[in-house]
Structures are given as structure tokens and as C-alpha cells.
Scaffold this active site. Structure first.
Site, PDB file in Angstrom:
ATOM      1  N   ALA A   1       4.556  -0.945   3.557  1.00  0.00           N
ATOM      2  CA  ALA A   1       3.652  -0.882   2.405  1.00  0.00           C
ATOM      3  C   ALA A   1       3.644   0.535   1.852  1.00  0.00           C
ATOM      4  O   ALA A   1       3.207   1.466   2.527  1.00  0.00           O
ATOM      5  CB  ALA A   1       2.240  -1.303   2.814  1.00  0.00           C
ATOM      6  N   ASP A   2       4.151   0.677   0.638  1.00  0.00           N
ATOM      7  CA  ASP A   2       4.232   1.992  -0.017  1.00  0.00           C
ATOM      8  C   ASP A   2       3.342   1.978  -1.251  1.00  0.00           C
ATOM      9  O   ASP A   2       3.771   2.277  -2.357  1.00  0.00           O
ATOM     10  CB  ASP A   2       5.685   2.289  -0.396  1.00  0.00           C
ATOM     11  N   ALA A   3       2.078   1.576  -1.046  1.00  0.00           N
ATOM     12  CA  ALA A   3       1.149   1.405  -2.161  1.00  0.00           C
ATOM     13  C   ALA A   3       0.654   2.745  -2.684  1.00  0.00           C
ATOM     14  O   ALA A   3       0.926   3.800  -2.110  1.00  0.00           O
ATOM     15  CB  ALA A   3      -0.034   0.550  -1.716  1.00  0.00           C
TER      16      ALA A   3
ATOM     17  N   ILE B   1       6.483  -3.616   0.172  1.00  0.00           N
ATOM     18  CA  ILE B   1       5.465  -3.817  -0.857  1.00  0.00           C
ATOM     19  C   ILE B   1       5.379  -2.564  -1.710  1.00  0.00           C
ATOM     20  O   ILE B   1       5.095  -1.485  -1.208  1.00  0.00           O
ATOM     21  CB  ILE B   1       4.104  -4.142  -0.217  1.00  0.00           C
ATOM     22  N   ALA B   2       5.638  -2.712  -2.994  1.00  0.00           N
ATOM     23  CA  ALA B   2       5.672  -1.665  -4.021  1.00  0.00           C
ATOM     24  C   ALA B   2       7.090  -1.101  -4.144  1.00  0.00           C
ATOM     25  O   ALA B   2       7.756  -0.818  -3.134  1.00  0.00           O
ATOM     26  CB  ALA B   2       4.668  -0.554  -3.764  1.00  0.00           C
TER      27      ALA B   2
END
Length: 866
Positions: free
Chosen positions: A573-575, A502-503
Site C-alpha cells: 500500500a503506497d497511499a 495499491i496506488a
């Protein structure tokens, strides 16, 4: 004014004020909820706002087209508002039902959800104007919008931080039902009837006013959309910032309408002329917006301090100075257009107001949809703003032409010259992108989802930013955490093949994942323009965007996971930062639960966490929330960042996973460059779920209904939160000794006590001094030397009383013999060892010809004689 009339007038104004307040509270809360379903994108927000405005327009038209005569119009309006409050209660379970809908159905139902209650609000102004008289329209509109402006601030600064979304809605509904119920009893039994029967309007006399009013509505909402983007450079990207911008916009409308009410008698004598002049003022103001932005920035920048109060004051003044004037004119023009149409059409006030307001509102719907879905993508934010200015100019010229043809030609010529020669490109955005004067701007695009830029700083470091906020730097520590996120989860799940990332950002984490042998990964990115920007990161992301473009999906990460039915071995997740206005939801219980439910047996979820600008209280909130969902959690310290990993089952590192990574030469090269190895995992582990929790029992969870992370800025602004977060980890008695030393060195480094950091680093056992440790040590030495070239850093070293100070200075002498030598001399002088200090300076004079060395030697000689 008779008693009954006075009572009716008072009730009408109270009704207008309460409608304005309740409607904006509900709108703010619903938009927050619907953003979690449609995605927190420009398209999703525009769709919801378009639904509101369409409802307002239809409500106005319904007032015009009722087939019967209302005996008590204000009482009818009050009951409609009570119905809206009842509908708001029904929406509480309705939003949960919508979560199970397919994406296309969600968008349609989101539009309808806000459209229906807005019909009731759209009936307000025509019915109030008809009941209270045409001279009261501007007053009613002014108080209504003023209440709306205050309601936005109350919602974002009080209700949401204290009560959460659901309870805030219940409070608003309770107040609304209470006040509206009291008004039912307070309103007189006899009200002036308003004729609402269908009739033929005199379009020949008023059609041109309607057309211009509709176009004016198109521009006003288009401008508001642009404001929300441009002002982020001054206010930042948090819930507080959006609240301030919205409150200033609506408050300007209110003030303008109230000023029009005050001077209505004067303006009505030459109404067409004044409308034309005000429209020209709007056009010219926005034509000069890029230059004005630079001026406001130059004015406010010197006033910035580390105090939180001054930050919010500046955040308020920036939008006031930049958009206060045109928004004030919007507020004047709205009732002015209503008066102009009523004067031309000469029907009853309620009918004329309903028709004009409806046309203006539908123009607003068209404006926000066209600007959001077409113009910004084609022309950028700057080009869209200039085109809107040209349209405002056209409206003003037409009005002046109707008043005086000769004057309109002259004014149009002057205005066209100004609009043609004034620069239209955004200067502030480019300044925020570059950050340093010496930086090179490689890429800059104003897209529909954000303004994306890439700059190259000294040393060749690249930096990707969105709306001026740094997202992806390529310094050593950032690359280390990107590669950790992309590679190290495979050590815990050696057979992982199906991965969700994600991202995208610069594509470094996703590029790392795709280099692992046998992987099939999907990337979800909300901002499509970063794909173009990612080309500049090819040396870091293994050209992943070109090679695997078909694996990248443009979607909101939260809603994608909500609607996804797939299973994944790894979810990464690399938000962006949790305090961001559009990323906080990726750190909530519901998001983690969706991630847990999408994991295959033995799978884990990994997420990046910042140490900076995140108080220890908020870090505890995230850790407790993550641990509430995942029974097994590990937390890794990665230089300046953290990485959380969680699973439904216990997981531990496997050499088999490490060997899988080592099969690829590209992967092994990445790992070597950032000093990551299998044995480093144990050193970087700072907490796991088998240990006592780092949070207290009263630490709240972060949920979509109430998340303290949205308001974390008030707890972190002006402080280096990295230090307090490291202190949180150091408070554990069970922390391994090498990990404790690692954290202590970084703590001293973050505090800019480089002497202490190096002293700790030098004293560790030789067996700990691997390549990663030596590299870190050399980095601290270089920072210490750089600090000696500045007065603040030099003074800090001179005043430092650490017993190993002189040993450390001698150790780093080869980095910069001149400045290290001066620091050494001044340290001696500070201890009144003037002879030694003077000898050292005189020795430096033999090798360096800097004149200021003679000044220092002279001062030391004077002190020695004394």
C-alpha cells in the site's frame, strides 16, 4: 395574529430549523459511510448527492400529487421526520449488509439508500409554505439552510472527532425524535387544510419560469461541484476543509434567502428584472473567477502564519471571498423563482411550491451528474466553469428579454464581450503545480478525479501533484522508499509471485515490483489521469504503464480490497498521507483486516508511512492499529519515511529473496543507486513486535467509525513532526547502536542543526561508513553550505557552540570557499577573536572581489581597535 396561528407559525419555523440540522448531520454521516462502499471518487460522491437531490424532487412532487386532503399537514410532516429518524437507525446494520454486495449492486443500493429519506425532507418546504403562507417561504428556506450550515460544522468539528460516526448518528436521531415528538404535542389540533388533489396546472402562464428554474438548479449544483475542486488550493484536503466549504456554500444560501425575505416587498415590484440582474451577476462573477482567485491568493498569502487558529480563519475567508457573492445570489434566487412561478401560475402555495421546487431539484440532479460524469472529463474544471457561466448568462438575458427587449440586447452584448475576453484557464492550480517560479510545468490536466500535474524542478527532480498536493517527487530519499517498498518485501517472501499494489502515483513502486523475475502483479489506482502523467516518470518506473497497462485497474483501493476474493503473497500500500480527506481509510483496522484476510500463507502486507505532518500520537495510533491486526510487525526507517510490514506468521529476511532480486540487472541497478542492500535491513529496523510497544494502553485504534487520523492536522500543523517521531524511536533502550546513530544524525538534520548532524556522522566507526553513510554525510555537508548563503542559516552556525564547529567548517571548505570562509570568520568574531577573523577575511579578499567583503573587513577593524 391569533394565538393558534402564532403557535402554528412558531412550530413551523422550529420544524424547519430542526429538519435542516438533522438532515445535514445524517447526510454527512451517510456520505462518509457510503464513500467506503462506492469508493471515494467524484463519481461515487456525485451518485450519492444525486440520490439525495432526486429524493428531494420526488418528495416535492408527492406533495403535489397526494390524492387526499391533509387535515393536519405539519403534523403529517413531523411524523414523516420521525419515520426518517427510525430509518436512520435501520441503516446502521444495513451498511454492513451492503459490504457483501457486488460493485454494481452497491452503487444502485447506495442511490436508493439516500433517495428514500430524502423524499421526506423534500416534502418540507411545500408543506411548510402552504401552512405558513407564501410570504414565509423565504424565511422558512433561510432558517432551514442556516441550520444545515451550522450542522455541517458541528458534525465535522465536534461530533465526528469526539463521538465517531455511529454514535454521532445516534445523537442526531435522539435529538430529532425528541424535538419532533415535542412538536407533535405542541402543534394546534386545528391546522389550515392544504388542497393536494390532482389538478391541471396553468403551464401556459408558468412553464417558462419552471424551465428557467430547472436550468438554474442545474447550474447551482454544477457550480458547487466546481467549488469543491477549486477551493482545495486554498483550504487543503482534510475533513475540516470540506466541512468549511460546504458550510460556506449552504450558509450563503441561507443568508441570501433571509435577505430576500427582508426586501421581498421591494423586489416583488420588479421581480423579473431583479432575477435577470442577479443571474448576470452570477455569470460575470464566475467568468472572472480565475482572476479573482489570484487576487484572493495575493490578499491572504501574506496573512499566513504558523498558528493553527489563523489557518482556519484563512480557510474560512478564502471560500467566503471567492464564492460568498454568487452563493448569496443563489439564496436570493431560490425564493424569488418560487414567488415568480406562484405569481404566474396562481394556484395554491403548497402545490406551486411543490412543482417548482421539484423541477429545480431534478435540474440539480441533472447538473451534478452531467458536470461530474461528462463535462469535467471533456472540458476540465476551468472549461466547465466557463460553460456554466454562459448558461447563467443565458438565463439572465431571457429574464431581461421578458422585461425589456431593448435592454436585454444591450446587456447581452456587453456580457458576451466580457465572457469572451476574460481568461478561463485556472491560474491558481497552475501556480500550485509549479511551486517555484523556476519550475517547468510538463503536464497539467483537470480530470474528473483530480487535477494532475507534473513539474520539473532545479536539478531535474520531477514532482507529481494531485489538486496541488505533492504526491510523487523523484529526489533521492523518495526514490529510496519507493524502491524499498517495491523490492524489499521479496527478501521476506522469496517465492512471492502474486502481488497487489495499491496506488500507482508515478508508477515507481509498481514498476519496481514488475521488474522482479516471475511476478504477476495487479495495481489499483483511483485517479486515471496519473497514467498519462506517469509517462514522464519512464526513467524511474521502467516504462511500466506502457508495458503493463492491462495490469492497472482504476478503482478505489479500499473498496477493491473489500470486494476482492483473490489471495496475494504481498500487498503493498503506497497511499497518500493519512490526514488526507480521501486516504485516512487506508490506515484503519478494517482495511488492515481485509489485507490480512487476502494474504496467502506466509504473505506480508507493507505500507508507506510519513514522518512529516504526522504527530507522534497519530503515528502511535497507526502502529497500534496495524499491530492489533497483524501479530508480527516490523517497522523500517527509510531516511525521511517509514515502511511497515506485517504478517500472520513470523517473517525474517532470506538471502534467497535477495538473490532473486539480484537476478535482474534493472533491479540491481535500482538498488545500487539508492544504496539498498541486504545488510541495510538490520540498520533500518527501528521497531518490531517482539519489543515493548511504542504506544500507551489508552492509544485508540483507527477504525472506519472513528479515526483520529482524520483530525490529525490540529496536532501537527506548524510543527516539524519528524523530530518527535524520531524521539519516539530513540526512547527504546534496546535500539542497536548504529541504528541509534542513524536516527540521531537525521534528527539533527531535520532540526537544521547541520553542525551537530555532521559531528555525529564523523565520529562513527569506520566499519559503519559504507556508501549509504558517506552519501548521507555528503548530502548534509551540501545542505550546510547552502544554508551559509542565507542570513538565517549563517546566523545559526555563528551562534552554534558545538566544539567541533571549526573542524567541520574546514572539512567543507572545498564546497564553497567564500561563504564557508565568511562563516568561519564571523564565528571567530562572535567569540571576539577579531584578529583571526580579520586575517581570514583579508585572505578571502585576495581571491574574491565582492564589495561586501570590504564592509565586513571594515567592521572587524573597528571592533579590533575597540
Amino acid at each position: 395574529m391569533g394565538k393558534e396561528k402564532s403557535r402554528l407559525y412558531t412550530a413551523g419555523l422550529v420544524l424547519a430549523i430542526v429538519m435542516g440540522g438533522i438532515s445535514l448531520v445524517l447526510q454527512a454521516l451517510w456520505q462518509r459511510q457510503l464513500a467506503l462502499l462506492t469508493g471515494n471518487t467524484l463519481y461515487g460522491v456525485s451518485l450519492v448527492v444525486g440520490g439525495w437531490m432526486a429524493g428531494y424532487g420526488v418528495g416535492s412532487f408527492l406533495v403535489m400529487w397526494f390524492s387526499q386532503r391533509l387535515r393536519r399537514p405539519l403534523t403529517f410532516l413531523v411524523w414523516v421526520q420521525i419515520g426518517v429518524c427510525a430509518l436512520a437507525l435501520l441503516y446502521l446494520p444495513w451498511f454492513d449488509v451492503m459490504r457483501g454486495f457486488p460493485r454494481e449492486i452497491v452503487w444502485i443500493t447506495a442511490f436508493i439508500t439516500v433517495f428514500l429519506p430524502s423524499i421526506g425532507w423534500g416534502m418540507g418546504l411545500p408543506l411548510l409554505g402552504g401552512a405558513l403562507g407564501e410570504e414565509s417561504l423565504s424565511l422558512v428556506y433561510g432558517w432551514n439552510t442556516l441550520a444545515s450550515s451550522i450542522a455541517v460544522l458541528v458534525t465535522d468539528f465536534l461530533l465526528l472527532p469526539v463521538a465517531g460516526a455511529r454514535f454521532s448518528l445516534l445523537i442526531a436521531v435522539a435529538i430529532g425524535v425528541g424535538v419532533f415528538g415535542a412538536l407533535v404535542l405542541f402543534l394546534p389540533q386545528r391546522e389550515e387544510k392544504i388542497s393536494l388533489a390532482p389538478r391541471a396546472f396553468r403551464y401556459k402562464r408558468g412553464w417558462w419560469v419552471l424551465v428557467l428554474f430547472g436550468i438554474s438548479g442545474f447550474t447551482s449544483l454544477g457550480y458547487q461541484l466546481i467549488y469543491n475542486r477549486q477551493l482545495l488550493y486554498f483550504t487543503g484536503n482534510t475533513i475540516y476543509c470540506y466541512g468549511i466549504i460546504t458550510a460556506v456554500y449552504i450558509g450563503g444560501l441561507a443568508l441570501g434567502s433571509l435577505l430576500y425575505h427582508r426586501w421581498r416587498g421591494v423586489l416583488m415590484s420588479r421581480l423579473g428584472l431583479w432575477i435577470g440582474i442577479f443571474q448576470l451577476g452570477i455569470a460575470l462573477w464566475h467568468a472572472g473567477f480565475p482572476i479573482l482567485s489570484l487576487g484572493v491568493n495575493a490578499l491572504l498569502f501574506p496573512l499566513k502564519t504558523g498558528a493553527l487558529g489563523s489557518l482556519f480563519v484563512l480557510r474560512f475567508f478564502a471560500p467566503v471571498l471567492l464564492i460568498g457573492f454568487p452563493v448569496l445570489l443563489f439564496g436570493v434566487l431560490y425564493p424569488a423563482f418560487l414567488d415568480a412561478f406562484h405569481r404566474e401560475n396562481r394556484e395554491d402555495v403548497a402545490g406551486d411550491t411543490a412543482l417548482a421546487a421539484g423541477v429545480n431539484t431534478l435540474g440539480s440532479v441533472l447538473g451534478i451528474l452531467v458536470v461530474a460524469f461528462v463535462w469535467v472529463d471533456w472540458l476540465g474544471v476551468s472549461g466547465s466553469l466557463r460553460l456554466l457561466a454562459w448558461i447563467s448568462l443565458g438565463i439572465g438575458v431571457v429574464w431581461l428579454f421578458l422585461v425589456s427587449k431593448r435592454a436585454s440586447v444591450f446587456v447581452a452584448g456587453v456580457a458576451v464581450l466580457l465572457l469572451g475576453f476574460l481568461p478561463y484557464q485556472d491560474r491558481i492550480g497552475r501556480m500550485a503545480a509549479r511551486e517555484f517560479v523556476s519550475s517547468e510545468l510538463l503536464y497539467y490536466r483537470e480530470g474528473a478525479h483530480g487535477t494532475v500535474s507534473v513539474t520539473r524542478h532545479a536539478g531535474g527532480i520531477l514532482h507529481l501533484k494531485i489538486n496541488g498536493v505533492g504526491e510523487v517527487p523523484t529526489d533521492y530519499h523518495s526514490l529510496r522508499v519507493f524502491h524499498f517498498l517495491g523490492y524489499m518485501p521479496f527478501v521476506f517472501v522469496p517465492s512471492a509471485t502474486n502481488i497487489l499494489v495499491i496506488a500507482l502515483g508515478g508508477g515507481i513502486t509498481f514498476g519496481s515490483v514488475m521488474e522482479v523475475p516471475g511476478v504477476q502483479a495487479t495495481n489499483v489506482e483511483i485517479c486515471p489521469d496519473v497514467l498519462e502523467a506517469g509517462v514522464f516518470f519512464t526513467n524511474y518506473n521502467h516504462n511500466v504503464i506502457e508495458k503493463h497497462r492491462d495490469r492497472i485497474i482504476i478503482h478505489d483501493g479500499y473498496t477493491y480490497l473489500l470486494q476482492s476474493r483473490g489471495k496475494y503473497h504481498l500487498i503493498i500500500a503506497d497511499a497518500t498521507h493519512p490526514s488526507s480527506g480521501d486516504s485516512w481509510v487506508l490506515y484503519t483496522k478494517e482495511f488492515y483486516e481485509m489485507g490480512r484476510d487476502r494474504l496467502s500463507p506466509g504473505g506480508i502486507m507493507a505500507q508507506w508511512l510519513p514522518l512529516h505532518n504526522l504527530s507522534s500520537l497519530d503515528l502511535k495510533v497507526i502502529l497500534r492499529t496495524f499491530s492489533y491486526v497483524f501479530p508480527y510487525v516490523k517497522l523500517f526507517f527509510c531516511n525521511e519515511y517509514l515502511v511497515m510490514m506485517g504478517g500472520k506468521e513470523e517473517f525474517s529476511p532470506h538471502m534467497k529473496g535477495w538473490e532473486r532480486l539480484w537476478q535482474s540487472s534493472r533491479v540491481s541497478n535500482d538498488l545500487v543507486k539508492v544504496h539498498l542492500s541486504f545488510h541495510h535491513l538490520a540498520d533500518m529496523l527501528v521497531w518490531e513486535s517482539t519489543l515493548p510497544p511504542l504506544w500507551e494502553k489508552h492509544t485508540p485504534l483507527s477504525t472506519r467509525d472513528f479515526s483520529p487520523l482524520q483530525f490529525s492536522e490540529t496536532r501537527s500543523y506548524g510543527r516539524d513532526t519528524r523530530i518527535e517521531n524520531i524521539d519516539l524511536f530513540l526512547s527504546q533502550a534496546t535500539l542497536p547502536e548504529k541504528t541509534r546513530y542513524l536516527l540521531r544524525v537525521h534528527r539533527a538534520f531535520f532540526a537544521k542543526d547541520f553542525i551537530e548532524a555532521l559531528a555525529l556522522s564523523y565520529e562513527v566507526p569506520e566499519k559503519w561508513r559504507d556508501e549509504a553513510w558517506v552519501f548521507q554525510e555528503q548530502r548534509i555537508e551540501s545542505f550546510l553550505v547552502a544554508s551559509l548563503r542565507k542570513d538565517e542559516g549563517l546566523q545559526k552556525v555563528v551562534q552554534n557552540t558545538h566544539p567541533q564547529k571549526y573542524t567541520i567548517l574546514r572539512q567543507i571548505e572545498n564546497y564553497d570557499r567564500l561563504f564557508v570562509g565568511i562563516a568561519h570568520a564571523l564565528c571567530l568574531a562572535n567569540e571576539e577573536k577579531y584578529d583571526e577573523a580579520l586575517d581570514l577575511v583579508q585572505m578571502l579578499q585576495k581571491s574574491f572581489t565582492n564589495r561586501w567583503l570590504s564592509d565586513i573587513a571594515s567592521q572587524l577593524s573597528l571592533h579590533r581597535k575597540r
